[in-house]
Structures are given as structure tokens and as C-alpha cells.
Design an enzyme around this catalytic site. Structure first.
Site, PDB file in Angstrom:
ATOM      1  N   LYS A  72       2.633  -2.931   7.027  1.00 12.94           N
ATOM      2  CA  LYS A  72       2.695  -3.907   5.501  1.00 12.94           C
ATOM      3  C   LYS A  72       4.304  -3.697   5.309  1.00 12.94           C
ATOM      4  O   LYS A  72       4.670  -4.120   4.780  1.00 12.94           O
ATOM      5  CB  LYS A  72       1.710  -3.112   4.749  1.00 12.94           C
ATOM      6  CG  LYS A  72       0.534  -3.045   4.787  1.00 12.94           C
ATOM      7  CD  LYS A  72      -0.525  -2.178   3.505  1.00 12.94           C
ATOM      8  CE  LYS A  72      -1.793  -3.596   3.286  1.00 12.94           C
ATOM      9  NZ  LYS A  72      -2.033  -5.116   3.155  1.00 12.94           N
ATOM     10  N   SER A  97       0.932  -0.958   0.144  1.00 11.85           N
ATOM     11  CA  SER A  97       0.186   0.409   0.162  1.00 11.85           C
ATOM     12  C   SER A  97       0.676   1.590   0.268  1.00 11.85           C
ATOM     13  O   SER A  97       1.848   1.727   0.857  1.00 11.85           O
ATOM     14  CB  SER A  97      -0.912   0.253   1.159  1.00 11.85           C
ATOM     15  OG  SER A  97      -1.135   1.106   1.421  1.00 11.85           O
ATOM     16  N   PRO A 113       3.652   7.802   9.251  1.00 15.88           N
ATOM     17  CA  PRO A 113       3.268   7.420  10.547  1.00 15.88           C
ATOM     18  C   PRO A 113       1.729   8.029  11.024  1.00 15.88           C
ATOM     19  O   PRO A 113       2.008   9.027  10.965  1.00 15.88           O
ATOM     20  CB  PRO A 113       4.364   6.697  11.177  1.00 15.88           C
ATOM     21  CG  PRO A 113       5.488   8.140  11.077  1.00 15.88           C
ATOM     22  CD  PRO A 113       5.004   8.274   9.249  1.00 15.88           C
ATOM     23  N   ASP A 114       1.198   7.058  11.993  1.00  9.86           N
ATOM     24  CA  ASP A 114       0.067   7.329  12.532  1.00  9.86           C
ATOM     25  C   ASP A 114      -1.054   8.140  11.978  1.00  9.86           C
ATOM     26  O   ASP A 114      -1.339   9.092  12.643  1.00  9.86           O
ATOM     27  CB  ASP A 114       0.832   8.368  13.971  1.00  9.86           C
ATOM     28  CG  ASP A 114       0.966   7.364  14.443  1.00  9.86           C
ATOM     29  OD1 ASP A 114       1.021   6.312  15.048  1.00  9.86           O
ATOM     30  OD2 ASP A 114       2.496   7.889  15.460  1.00  9.86           O
TER      31      ASP A 114
END
Length: 262
Positions: A166, A144, A150-151
């Protein structure tokens, strides 16, 4: 078309003048079934790893939907359950993915045992381990876009950190020693494929944010058909409907190799 002929010549030279036996995991998913059926239509010996034989009958048009037809019911979290599916395979397409479920109040959750760490990390690693054991030549992993963020809201959905796991699955594959193609699509739609320019990028730098599942499936199939051009590259993938559709996959993969090769 001339591109299909070219691809078949490339893949035949790579696999000793025979088409590779391709295992598709997550074969009854929306994209997985498209990849399975397209490869089968083009003459590849294919096998599908599924969770449910009834769903396989509906999606993959099998009859017995058992191992005699190349349909293997297994669980990526249980490495032993997948053993038979890998025996005799030459290439692997990983299209398994965790999926959050709606609670009903606008929030989401992952069922116990089906978190991204279970499916996208451990499940992916189990598949790579079996590919190494059975000496498969090529793994195509569909991951993806968004893994550099991040977050993000998607990453935090259901407290699953799906993009984090992932990304770790990608890293494990890249370090395995098996030839890989890692495709990181943007948002997936169910619109018809073959109508937009396919756009590749790196590190979430694309400014177009959707691609049809049919177009994603075409990229996966051509990655299998052109291993000499698609091996050991990792790229974001989206599409631009304002521009003419991609027809030259040879040029598509060469462009990625030249600009973004890992």
C-alpha cells in the site's frame, strides 16, 4: 448545509461550473458503496468499477447494472478491462484492496493472484496509468495507517506484506503528476457516522485507532467536493468519539494543509 453549498461552489469552479464525473473503483465494497451512493445522492455523475454485477445490483441499487448505467465490470489486475470505465471520467476514487481469507486455524491466506502486490500495488498502478492516459484531474486513494511499521502483525498477515505494498502504491501515485488526496484510515467499523470528531495525523502518530466507514466515506466525498482544499495532501485518519463530531470540512482540510502538506 452551508458546507455542502461551499463545496459545490469550489468543485464547480474547478471543473468549469459542472460537477465532475467520478469513477469509484471497488464500488461494491462496504466503503465503496457508501461513497458511490453519497456522491450520487448529491448529484454527481458517478460510475462504478466492480467485479460482480449481481453484487452491484444489491449494493448500488442499479437495474441493468451495465455500462448504460455507469457500472463497469472489470479487474484492476487487467488494465485493458478497465479502459471503458475511465473514458470521460474526471476524477477517480480508488477503494480497491486485497483481502486475506481465514484458513480456520487462526491464520489467513491470500488467494493466488490476489496478493497485496497484485491488488494494492500493480492494481493501483494500473488505475493511475489509465488516469494519466485519460487526463483525469484528481485521484483520491484510500490506503491504510500503519505503513511506517514494517513487519507488523497486519503487514505479515497471510505473508502478504499489505502495508508495504500500500505504501508503494501511495508513492507511485504521488510521483505520477496527477493531483492526489491520500487518506490513510485507522481500523474501520460499521458504526454510525457523524458522531465523532475526525482526527488527522502523520506517520502513525495518532492515539485513537478506529473510524466508522460512514465517516471515512464522508471524508472521501468532501475531498472530491473540495479539490482546491484537498489536493496533494496525505494524512492518517481516525476519530475521537469523546468529542463533538466534525461538521466543518473546509476547516478540516485547511488544517491538514497547514500542518501536514506534502
Amino acid at each position: 448545509t452551508k458546507f455542502i453549498v461551499f463545496a459545490l461552489v469550489l468543485v464547480a469552479s474547478t471543473f468549469g461550473h459542472k460537477l465532475p464525473n467520478v469513477l469509484i473503483t471497488g464500488a461494491t465494497g462496504h466503503t465503496g458503496s457508501l461513497v458511490y451512493l453519497q456522491l450520487k445522492k448529491e448529484g454527481y455523475p458517478v460510475r462504478g468499477l466492480v467485479r460482480n454485477a449481481t453484487k452491484a445490483h444489491n449494493r448500488l441499487h442499479c437495474n441493468k447494472c451495465d455500462e448504460s448505467e455507469g457500472i463497469f465490470v472489470a479487474d484492476v489486475r487487467d488494465i485493458d478491462s478497465m479502459e471503458a470505465a475511465f473514458e470521460g471520467a474526471d476524477a477517480l476514487v480508488i477503494l480497491t484492496s486485497s483481502a486475506p481469507l481465514p484458513v480456520g486455524n487462526g491464520s489467513f491466506y491470500y488467494p493466488n493472484g490476489s496478493y497485496p502486490v497484485d491488488i494494492d500495488f500493480h492494481g493501483s498502478n494500473n488505475q493511475v496509468k489509465l488516469a494519466l492516459k485519460h487526463q483525469l484531474n484528481h485521484i483520491v486513494l484510500v490506503s491504510s495507517m500503519g505503513t511506517t511499521e514494517p513487519d507488523s502483525p497486519l503487514d505479515l498477515l497471510g505473508n502478504g506484506h499489505v502495508l508495504f505494498f500500500k505504501l508503494n502504491g501511495e508513492a507511485s501515485l504521488m510521483g505520477s503528476g496527477v493531483d492526489f488526496t491520500i487518506i490513510k484510515p485507522s481500523g474501520l467499523t460499521n458504526s454510525a457516522g457523524g458522531k465523532s470528531l475526525l482526527v488527522s495525523g502523520q506517520q502513525d502518530n495518532l492515539t485513537v485507532y478506529s473510524i466508522s466507514r460512514e465517516d471515512l466515506a464522508s471524508v472521501v466525498v468532501n475531498a472530491i467536493a473540495m479539490p482546491e482544499l484537498s489536493r496533494n495532501i496525505r494524512f492518517d485518519l481516525s476519530s475521537d468519539p469523546s468529542k463533538p463530531p466534525t461538521g466543518d470540512f473546509e476547516g478540516f482540510f485547511k488544517n491538514i494543509q497547514e500542518k501536514n502538506r506534502i
